[in-house]
Structure formats: structure tokens, C-alpha cells
Design a protein around this motif. Structure first.
Motif, PDB file in Angstrom:
ATOM      1  N   LYS A 155      46.178  65.256  25.047  1.00 37.28           N
ATOM      2  CA  LYS A 155      47.492  65.439  25.683  1.00 37.28           C
ATOM      3  C   LYS A 155      48.617  65.704  24.682  1.00 37.28           C
ATOM      4  CE  LYS A 155      46.164  62.557  29.585  1.00 37.28           C
ATOM      5  NZ  LYS A 155      46.289  61.244  30.225  1.00 37.28           N
ATOM      6  N   LEU A 156      48.265  65.709  23.384  1.00 36.62           N
ATOM      7  CA  LEU A 156      49.299  65.855  22.357  1.00 36.62           C
ATOM      8  C   LEU A 156      50.067  67.170  22.455  1.00 36.62           C
ATOM      9  CD1 LEU A 156      47.909  64.252  19.094  1.00 36.62           C
ATOM     10  CD2 LEU A 156      50.140  63.834  20.133  1.00 36.62           C
ATOM     11  N   ASP A 157      49.481  68.168  23.096  1.00 34.33           N
ATOM     12  CA  ASP A 157      50.245  69.418  23.211  1.00 34.33           C
ATOM     13  C   ASP A 157      51.273  69.343  24.332  1.00 34.33           C
ATOM     14  OD1 ASP A 157      48.246  69.329  25.083  1.00 34.33           O
ATOM     15  OD2 ASP A 157      47.810  71.473  25.015  1.00 34.33           O
ATOM     16  N   LYS A 158      51.179  68.290  25.158  1.00 33.55           N
ATOM     17  CA  LYS A 158      52.154  68.171  26.255  1.00 33.55           C
ATOM     18  C   LYS A 158      53.064  66.950  26.109  1.00 33.55           C
ATOM     19  CE  LYS A 158      48.733  70.290  29.134  1.00 33.55           C
ATOM     20  NZ  LYS A 158      47.395  69.695  28.965  1.00 33.55           N
ATOM     21  N   MET A 159      52.639  65.975  25.302  1.00 32.46           N
ATOM     22  CA  MET A 159      53.380  64.717  25.182  1.00 32.46           C
ATOM     23  C   MET A 159      53.677  64.432  23.710  1.00 32.46           C
ATOM     24  SD  MET A 159      51.130  62.403  27.849  1.00 32.46           S
ATOM     25  CE  MET A 159      51.052  60.958  26.828  1.00 32.46           C
ATOM     26  N   PRO A 160      54.802  63.777  23.412  1.00 35.03           N
ATOM     27  CA  PRO A 160      55.039  63.378  22.020  1.00 35.03           C
ATOM     28  C   PRO A 160      54.073  62.254  21.613  1.00 35.03           C
ATOM     29  CG  PRO A 160      56.742  62.474  23.462  1.00 35.03           C
ATOM     30  CD  PRO A 160      55.895  63.371  24.312  1.00 35.03           C
ATOM     31  N   TRP A 161      53.906  62.081  20.317  1.00 35.83           N
ATOM     32  CA  TRP A 161      52.951  61.102  19.801  1.00 35.83           C
ATOM     33  C   TRP A 161      53.210  59.705  20.346  1.00 35.83           C
ATOM     34  CZ3 TRP A 161      48.562  59.514  18.317  1.00 35.83           C
ATOM     35  CH2 TRP A 161      48.422  58.268  17.692  1.00 35.83           C
ATOM     36  N   GLU A 162      54.494  59.332  20.458  1.00 39.47           N
ATOM     37  CA  GLU A 162      54.828  57.982  20.908  1.00 39.47           C
ATOM     38  C   GLU A 162      54.189  57.672  22.263  1.00 39.47           C
ATOM     39  OE1 GLU A 162      57.164  60.111  19.597  1.00 39.47           O
ATOM     40  OE2 GLU A 162      56.867  59.034  17.699  1.00 39.47           O
ATOM     41  N   ASP A 163      54.261  58.663  23.165  1.00 38.46           N
ATOM     42  CA  ASP A 163      53.700  58.434  24.490  1.00 38.46           C
ATOM     43  C   ASP A 163      52.180  58.381  24.446  1.00 38.46           C
ATOM     44  OD1 ASP A 163      56.267  58.464  25.311  1.00 38.46           O
ATOM     45  OD2 ASP A 163      56.208  60.462  26.232  1.00 38.46           O
ATOM     46  N   VAL A 164      51.613  59.222  23.607  1.00 38.94           N
ATOM     47  CA  VAL A 164      50.159  59.224  23.463  1.00 38.94           C
ATOM     48  C   VAL A 164      49.707  57.866  22.911  1.00 38.94           C
ATOM     49  CG1 VAL A 164      48.253  60.215  22.123  1.00 38.94           C
ATOM     50  CG2 VAL A 164      49.924  61.730  23.208  1.00 38.94           C
ATOM     51  N   ARG A 165      50.442  57.387  21.931  1.00 34.73           N
ATOM     52  CA  ARG A 165      50.118  56.092  21.326  1.00 34.73           C
ATOM     53  C   ARG A 165      50.192  54.984  22.371  1.00 34.73           C
ATOM     54  NH1 ARG A 165      52.318  51.597  19.107  1.00 34.73           N
ATOM     55  NH2 ARG A 165      51.425  50.809  17.151  1.00 34.73           N
ATOM     56  N   LYS A 166      51.255  55.046  23.175  1.00 33.01           N
ATOM     57  CA  LYS A 166      51.444  54.037  24.220  1.00 33.01           C
ATOM     58  C   LYS A 166      50.242  54.033  25.168  1.00 33.01           C
ATOM     59  CE  LYS A 166      56.077  53.824  24.838  1.00 33.01           C
ATOM     60  NZ  LYS A 166      57.273  54.406  25.472  1.00 33.01           N
ATOM     61  N   GLU A 167      49.827  55.238  25.568  1.00 32.72           N
ATOM     62  CA  GLU A 167      48.697  55.323  26.491  1.00 32.72           C
ATOM     63  C   GLU A 167      47.444  54.726  25.864  1.00 32.72           C
ATOM     64  OE1 GLU A 167      48.163  59.021  28.752  1.00 32.72           O
ATOM     65  OE2 GLU A 167      46.000  58.848  28.491  1.00 32.72           O
ATOM     66  N   MET A 168      47.244  54.998  24.566  1.00 27.05           N
ATOM     67  CA  MET A 168      46.061  54.473  23.877  1.00 27.05           C
ATOM     68  C   MET A 168      46.058  52.953  23.874  1.00 27.05           C
ATOM     69  SD  MET A 168      45.622  56.816  20.500  1.00 27.05           S
ATOM     70  CE  MET A 168      45.048  58.512  20.576  1.00 27.05           C
ATOM     71  N   VAL A 169      47.218  52.421  23.537  1.00 24.69           N
ATOM     72  CA  VAL A 169      47.301  50.963  23.350  1.00 24.69           C
ATOM     73  C   VAL A 169      47.396  50.239  24.695  1.00 24.69           C
ATOM     74  CG1 VAL A 169      48.676  49.101  22.340  1.00 24.69           C
ATOM     75  CG2 VAL A 169      48.321  51.230  21.063  1.00 24.69           C
ATOM     76  N   ASN A 170      48.335  50.688  25.527  1.00 19.98           N
ATOM     77  CA  ASN A 170      48.579  49.959  26.775  1.00 19.98           C
ATOM     78  C   ASN A 170      47.549  50.218  27.847  1.00 19.98           C
ATOM     79  OD1 ASN A 170      50.793  49.200  25.341  1.00 19.98           O
ATOM     80  ND2 ASN A 170      52.274  50.364  26.547  1.00 19.98           N
ATOM     81  N   GLU A 171      47.190  51.500  28.014  1.00 23.79           N
ATOM     82  CA  GLU A 171      46.274  51.816  29.108  1.00 23.79           C
ATOM     83  C   GLU A 171      44.820  51.734  28.696  1.00 23.79           C
ATOM     84  OE1 GLU A 171      47.225  55.445  31.225  1.00 23.79           O
ATOM     85  OE2 GLU A 171      49.368  55.060  30.913  1.00 23.79           O
ATOM     86  N   LYS A 172      44.535  52.208  27.472  1.00 23.33           N
ATOM     87  CA  LYS A 172      43.133  52.295  27.078  1.00 23.33           C
ATOM     88  C   LYS A 172      42.699  51.101  26.237  1.00 23.33           C
ATOM     89  CE  LYS A 172      42.926  56.595  28.751  1.00 23.33           C
ATOM     90  NZ  LYS A 172      42.625  58.015  28.499  1.00 23.33           N
ATOM     91  N   GLY A 173      43.649  50.196  25.933  1.00 27.11           N
ATOM     92  CA  GLY A 173      43.303  48.968  25.241  1.00 27.11           C
ATOM     93  C   GLY A 173      42.873  49.124  23.790  1.00 27.11           C
ATOM     94  N   LEU A 174      43.395  50.157  23.125  1.00 30.59           N
ATOM     95  CA  LEU A 174      43.058  50.351  21.715  1.00 30.59           C
ATOM     96  C   LEU A 174      43.977  49.461  20.868  1.00 30.59           C
ATOM     97  CD1 LEU A 174      41.132  52.227  20.084  1.00 30.59           C
ATOM     98  CD2 LEU A 174      43.102  53.707  19.675  1.00 30.59           C
TER      99      LEU A 174
END
Lengths: 515, 515
Positions: free
Chosen positions: A240-259
């Protein structure tokens, strides 16, 4: 009769559904769909009124192509097919539907978007979702171990259409693939050469081709501490990095995907890297990355790829980009994606050589993508025999959209026929003479038209030429017939010249040879 | 879990079905279908074995096209499209599926052969059954009142396939239609001219185009005493005359359809008539036939048609045949059908002029058909506005079959690519040089190939050329590189000549310009 009562009951219920949706101001699409069902029910009852009320439309997410759109489509196809043929590709075709089981387990999450056919007592069938799975099925079924083929055909996805952006439920795919056991990265590089040639040839403005490798991604995830069972889901977040800034991608990884935050940050460092062969070399020396055998294999191949890309003279548009992570499950090696960039983007090669991160370029969307999939054919083969494949799919619908917009914006008049000459008359009662002359022309291979009227007005004949861009008019009159000539009129200049009947065909050919 | 148990139960039952069919020695198709369902159920359970067992096949009644078949297909299309363009046709495209209601009530009995899509929560959709109904929908939807268009696309019918005879469930249609209010019989005659040109151009052997008119048929039925409500069913019996002798057709009329023997015999006299303009004139004087206004209108139009056909120079293949009765409900005027005839049939024109019945010619099947349908577009228009149409459909699948058989029988080798030159090397370690050279050629627009191996054997490179008909090989070696030349080898003659690198592209163009 009882059956009819049931339908009437169903009509009542369906009527309620429609009323409710309307009162709730549901989306037009949703209402249209329910209205269509209602009308279908009413049609079953039939009745003697004869005329059913039709919703005159095409199915949701589909469109007709009018002659102008077809002319543009043919021009685009001709450039693309020309390129495929220049590279020695054959072509095949497969049916629009496959046995449902052929598609099962190939598309992960997206399987819900597959169109199924109604079970009318026979095989269970689905419309093809792409051309790659039918290609793999074709190879396995015919035990073909090497082929270079292109396939241009429509595929079907029950997706949310966004038709203005060229996203449809029925759309063309335009695939080129090389199957066979060959030396590393040579066919892969040719695929990129083809993307380069096609995008240059279509004159779509500047573009960039991002390259990465599934093995590098997997290796990167491993060394960053992503648990094995999270590779795929983290990969789809990176995508999704081509559509979202890194911060949001990071958030999804940590908050939603539990990384873990630490793992996410390490990934963040890598996926910001872009470059060329130098970056691959640098990462091969990278303390962490070099711990992954997989990553090293991928990086060595990227190096080799760039060697070949240099020989193919295409490195000015290709960038090794660690954030590229194409969604499909079946990729096993190199992956790539071409995007159109707005004007003013610094040349990629310079950035690549400096090793500096690229200036933020505004991507106006992917127009080609592909990669290596060495395992797919084996999924169809009863003995699991593998046939290595690499291919590319040209995003033709988006290209059509751009070309249509460009044509709309320009003054260029798109011709929808190739007619060279209109056979006309200025006087009455010359239908037979016109039909005779047009027959002469057709029989000589000239593209010609005649009006289907006994006594058309000269003005309306000339108007038709203006409108459809016919360059010449062959005018017959009493005098011309007596003199054995035809008055040849050039529509653009209004110049008129008498040409002897015997010389007419040559004269028309001469005057339209550049058209 | 409970769900899983249900599926397992379903698998058990389906297993029984398959066993039963096998024990009853049911048809292979039937068994295959039930096995496919069984495997589908098993796939739902999934399991950890990873590999599902596939029945590697295409859906019943469909086929893949391999590169050779595609090459033949493209050749056929190119002849046909060339003809359509010569006559000034535009092209359009419509989606593969339509709202189900669009197709309702258009195909009579045959509606049961329509493929429906599964209701996955949305509109009710069906695969198109022909290209004519979508064309009419397109005209009504866009309020188009005149257009000359062709459309080549696949259509779908759940019919009993007979694939060896070119009858499939997925097959191409190839339609040319003229819509618009014009003077009588001019566009109708052009449709026949087009059939004539295409069948001549494809070189399929002798053919004959039968012509009749719905109004003549209806008038004939009326004057022969067929009750109004039996017109359609008697018409569809007459339609069988190309497959059944008159005695059997008569029997069906009398015994099955309840027609009086007297009426049947009167019809029998008329439907044995074949001829040209003279026959139309004779029937206009016929005591009985002339009583029908409808028949007279049709007969006058047939006369006019033949006038135009003479000007178009196609009367040698066209015959007015009162036994021609095409099945589709929507025809309103002229109808026609082209059949290939085996060698040795007497020329049609002579028969026509003599007014004598034609010698029995063995028909090898219809390869084109069409007619006038003035009411169809009105069925879609909310206000019932009519757009008169006439058109023809080329039976392209049968033509493919014939062409494939012809090619198979001949010594001709069908090329599946257009590659002009293979870039090869006789020595090792010249991959980079080969890639460089092939890039030069591609960039100059030459169709070229290179083997995807670091060190391919010269023999295997030459073999590839022989197999795929590549006429030239550009061979690189240490010596050639030193001398700045390329050894150009003509595959057919094995002649070799050194060409300077600078002159290579011109030389390749010169040597392959006729290819």
C-alpha cells in the motif's frame, strides 16, 4: 397458476425492497440492481401488454465501445501487438470461462470477486479472472515446457467499478509471458525491455519501472524479525506504500497486524531505499540483509538483471525499489510495475547512481506489472512438474482512458472508417451508374462508399465525407458519363479534376497512398 | 465443523452418482461433469494434502486456440475485416454479458440455451447469445438511427456441441449490419455483395447464396391455406428442407403439425422452385400467389434486389429459393443463406435463366446467413421507435474448421511468429554481444529473437530457425566482432555472407521485405 401467485408475491416483496432503498436514498447502482430484479420478475409474469419496460443499460461495471473508442483501442493494440511480434511472440486464446476448480485457490482473498455461472445442470464454471491462470492450465494440459506467447482478452472481476479511472468489471488484459527453463534473468530482462518499448511507443509521457524480488522481500521480513506466518499479510501492507504514507503503513503493521514496533521500523528503513545495481551491491554487503540466503539470491539476480538491462538500453527508466510488493500469491522471484509519472521528475538513473532517495514523484497509477512465477504451472500438473515462467501484463484499460482523454483534449479528429472515396452524383436517376462504379472500385480493392438512396442530394453526400473524413469524392453526371470520365473532388481543398475512367483507380490509390 | 459434515455428506452422495453413471456406461461428458462436481466438493473441504486432483480440461464445448490455429484465425479475420472496411463499416464492441431481461423473448424456443450467471447478489446477467440483440440494444440505448458496423466477438450457447463440425458452446460470430431508413434493397444487396466477396476471398471452393423473403413465405402459407397460427411452426418445418427430403418434411407437416394434405402439397410445389429474377416475375403472375399482397411486396423486392445484384456482379452465385426459411423470429423481409457446394455443381445462373430446378447439389453446410429485421430495435426502444436493419453473419467457426483441415492436408507450413532474424553465436561467452545486437535490431523495428542461454549451441539456434520458419540468422563470432561485420545466413539456402554492422539493418529489411 400457483406458480404465478408465488411470483406475484415475490414482486410485492421486491417492490418493497426498491421503495425502501429509494426512501433511504441508497446508491443509484444499488437501486438499479433491485429494480432490474423487479422487472425480471414482472417479465416472468409476462402479460399481454406485449411491451416490457426495459432499463436500457449495460451490466454494472461494463461498457460498450463506440466506433471512436474502437478506433483508439485498435491503435493501442496495434502498437502493443507490434512490439510483441517484434520480440517473436506467438499468440493463443482460451475460453472465457474455466471449470470453477481451475480458479480455486489461486487468488487468495480476491476469490470472492470471481463471477460464477449458474448451475444449469452441467459443469461448474467461472469467468476467467485473469489470463495467467488459464495460461498455466493450458501449459500443463498440453505438456508445453517452453513458449513465448501473448494473449489479449477480456477478464472479469466483481469488483467495485470506478469507470472514470478505467476500472471495470469486464476489462482487457494484455499479457506477454515467457515459459521455459532458461539462464537466469535473460527472459526477465526482455519483459522489462518490452514494457519500456510499449510505454515509449504509446507516447504516454514519462514513466518509471520499479523492480524488486519476492525473495528479497521475504528475506527482508525474516531479518527484520517478522514471524513466518505474517509474511504475506505484512507484504500486502507494504504493497500500500504507493497509496499511503509510511506512517499509516507502519500504523497498520503495528496496530492491525500486531507487528512489533522494532520490526516495523527496520522494515521502514529498507522500504525507503531506491536505486540501481549499486543498491543491490550495497545490500549484499548489508550486515543484516546478507544473513538471509534468500535475500542474497534475489540481490544477485537484481545485479544480473541490471547488467542485461544496460545492454537493452533501458536503465534510464528502471529503478530497484524495495517498497514494491505486488499482491498476487504466485510470484516467486523478480517482480515489477510500471507507473506513469507527471512531468518534472528527475531522471531515475541519476538518482540511482547517487544512491540518493528519489524526489517524491506523483504516481498517476500503474500501467503495467508482472513478475516471475515458477510454481503456478506445477499446481495444474498432476505430477507437479514445474515450468518456470515470467511475464508482464499491460494495463490496457488505463491506457485506453488516457488515450481517450488525450484525443478528446486534442483537435485531432479520429476516423472510424478507412473509406478512401465516396461515389456520388450531382444529378438524379444515376443510382445504377453509381452502383456500377462503386463495384469497379470495390473489385479493385478500393475502400469506397455509396449512399443508399436513389437520388441523394450532392450536399448531403459531401457532408457525409466531411463528417467521416473521407478524402475523395468521385462524382458522376450526365456529362462525365458521356465523356467517359469521373470528376474527382478533394474534400479538404474542394479542388476538382476530371479523371478518365480507365485511370481512376490508379489516381485514387496515388492520392490516398499515405492515408 | 457442521458445515464440513454437510459437505462430506454431499461428497458421499455425489460419489454414488458418479459410480452409478459409470456402471450405467453413461456418456463420457456426463461422467466428466459429475466428477467435476465431486472434485469441486472435495476442494471445498480442502485438507492438508495441498495438491487437488484436477481434471485438466476446458469447459464442455469450448477449446483453446493454439498458436497455429491462431495464425489461421488471424488470416481469416484479416480477409473478412478487410472486406468490411472496404465497404466503409465501423466497428463496435459490447460486453460479453447483458442484463438477462435484454435477451428475454428474443430467441423463442432457443432461450433455454442461454447461459445465465449465478445470482451473486446484484443484477441478473446472461452471456450474450448472438451479436444482433446486443446491437439492437446498443442502437436503442444510444438513439442511433443509422450506422454501418461490423462486430466480431464470441457468443455462448448451451447447445449440444459437435466440435469436429465446428459447432461449439463458445464460438465467434462475425456480423455486418446496416441500420437506417434507406431506399429499398440497396443495403440488402450490399450485404450479399459482401458475402460474395468474403467467400471468394477465402477461397473455400464453390458456393451458392440462397435468397428468399419472409413476406413471400407468409404469403405462400396464406394462399396455400395454412391457418395463421401455424405459420411459424410450418415455417420451421420448411426450414428442415436442407437436411430432410420433401417426403419427410411433408409427413411432419401433416402428421405432427396437423396441416391438411392439400395445403402441404401446395406448399410442396412452391418450395421446389428455384430461380432468379424471372422466377419472381413468374410468381407475380401466379394466380394463387398474386392474391397475397404480402407475397407481391416480397416478390417485387426480390426483382429489385436482383437488379442491384447484377450491377454488383454477383448474380452467378445467387439463387432465389422458396424453400429457404431461416429460423429466427425477428426477420421481417429478405433472408439469405450461403452454402458451400461440392465441386461439379452446375452454375446457378444458367439454372436460374432456364427456370429449371437446380441439379441436386450436396450442401456442406451454411457458412453465412442473415436478413432484414425491421422490428428488433423497436423492441428495446421505450417508445417502440423502429430502426430498419439488414445484416449478415459469417459462420466463421465452420470456416476455421475448413481452413484448418485444408492447412493440415496441404504441405504448407503455417508460421506462428513473424521473426525475420535470429541473433546467434557460434562461440561461447558472447551473450552480451548477442543482446547488444538484438537490441539494435529491435530498436530499428526488426523482428528478432535471441536464445535465452549464455552459451547455446549453434546447431540448436539453427534448428529453432528451421522449426519456426525464421528466414535469416545473424551470426556473431570473435572474428566478426573484430572485423565489424555480422555473418548473415539464409536458412533455406545455407548461403552465408558477411555484412558490415552499419549495413545490417538495411540488408535484413531488403531480404525480408516480401515475407
Amino acid at each position: 397458476m400457483e406458480h404465478k401467485a408465488q411470483i406475484q408475491e415475490a414482486i410485492k416483496i421486491q417492490g418493497e425492497v426498491v421503495r425502501k432503498l429509494k426512501s433511504e436514498k441508497a446508491s443509484k447502482d444499488q437501486i438499479d440492481e433491485e429494480v432490474a430484479k423487479l422487472l425480471e420478475l414482472k417479465a416472468q409474469i409476462g402479460g399481454d401488454d406485449g411491451k416490457h419496460q426495459f432499463v436500457l443499460k449495460t451490466a454494472k461495471g461494463t461498457r460498450d465501445y463506440n466506433p471512436k473508442q474502437m478506433a483508439i483501442r485498435e491503435r493501442v493494440f496495434s502498437t502493443i501487438i507490434g512490439c510483441f511480434k517484434r520480440h517473436g511472440a506467438e499468440t493463443i486464446d482460451t475460453p472465457v470461462f474455466e471449470l470453477k476448480e481451475m480458479l480455486t485457490g489461486k487468488y487468495g482473498e480476491d476469490s470472492k470477486l470471481i463471477y460464477d455461472l449458474k448451475d444449469q445442470g452441467g459443469e461448474l464454471l467461472s469467468l476467467r479472472y485473469d489470463l495467467t491462470v488459464p495460461f498455466a492450465r493450458y501449459l500443463a494440459m498440453n505438456k508445453i515446457t517452453n513458449i513465448k506467447r501473448y494473449h489479449i482478452a477480456k477478464v472479469y472481476r466483481r469488483d467495485n467499478p470506478a469507470m472514470t479511472r478505467g476500472r471495470y468489471r469486464e476489462f482487457y488484459q494484455c499479457d506477454f509471458d515467457i515459459a521455459g527453463q532458461y539462464d537466469a534473468m535473460i527472459p526477465d530482462a526482455e519483459c522489462l525491455k518490452i514494457v519500456y518499448e510499449i510505454l515509449s511507443g504509446l507516447d504516454l509521457g514519462d514513466f518509471r519501472i520499479k523492480v524488486n524480488d519476492r525473495r528479497i522481500l521475504d528475506g527482508m521480513f525474516a531479518v527484520c524479525g517478522v514471524p513466518d506466518d505474517k509474511f504475506r499479510t505484512i507484504c500486502s501492507t507494504v504493497d500500500k506504500l504507493d497509496k499511503m504514507p509510511w506512517e499509516d503503513v507502519r500504523k497498520e503493521m503495528v496496530n492491525e497486524k500486531g507487528l512489533s514496533e522494532e520490526a516495523a521500523d527496520q522494515i521502514g528503513e529498507y522500504v525507503s531505499l531506491q536505486g540501481g545495481m549499486d543498491l543491490a551491491e550495497r545490500l549484499l554487503q548489508d550486515q543484516k540483509m546478507s544473513r538471509s540466503k534468500q535475500a542474497c539470491a534475489g540481490l544477485s539476480d537484481i545485479k544480473l538483471l541490471f547488467t542485461y538491462l544496460q545492454l537493452f538500453q533501458v536503465t534510464d527508466k528502471v529503478v530497484f525499489d524495495l517498497s514494491l510488493a505486488r499482491g498476487l500469491d504466485y510470484y516467486t522471484g523478480i517482480i515489477y510495475e510500471a507507473v506513469l509519472t507527471q512531468a518534472g521528475v528527475a531522471p531515475v538513473s541519476t538518482e540511482a547512481q547517487n544512491g540518493a532517495p528519489a524526489e517524491e514523484s506523483v504516481s498517476v497509477g500503474s500501467v503495467a506489472g508482472g513478475g516471475r512465477y515458477d510454481g503456478l504451472v506445477g499446481m495444474f500438473d498432476p505430477k507437479g512438474r514445474k515450468v518456470p515462467c515470467v511475464g508482464v501484463s499491460i494495463g490496457i484499460e488505463r491506457i485506453f482512458s488516457i488515450m481517450e482523454q488525450k484525443t478528446e483534449a486534442s483537435a485531432e479528429k479520429v476516423r472510424t472508417t478507412e473509406v478512401q472515396v465516396m461515389v456520388a452524383s450531382a444529378q438524379k436517376n444515376l443510382l445504377e451508374e453509381r452502383l456500377q462504379l462503386v463495384t469497379e472500385l470495390w473489385n479493385a480493392g478500393i475502400k469506397a462508399e455509396v449512399m443508399y438512396k436513389k437520388n441523394p442530394k450532392l450536399l448531403s453526400q459531401l457532408q457525409h465525407c466531411e463528417e467521416s473524413g473521407i478524402p475523395l469524392v468521385a462524382i458522376l453526371g450526365e456529362q462525365e458519363l458521356k465523356d467517359g470520365v469521373v470528376k474527382l473532388r478533394v474534400v479538404a481543398s474542394r479542388e476538382e479534376v476530371d479523371v478518365s475512367r480507365a485511370a481512376l483507380i490508379e489516381e485514387i490509390r496515388r492520392r490516398t497512398s499515405e492515408a
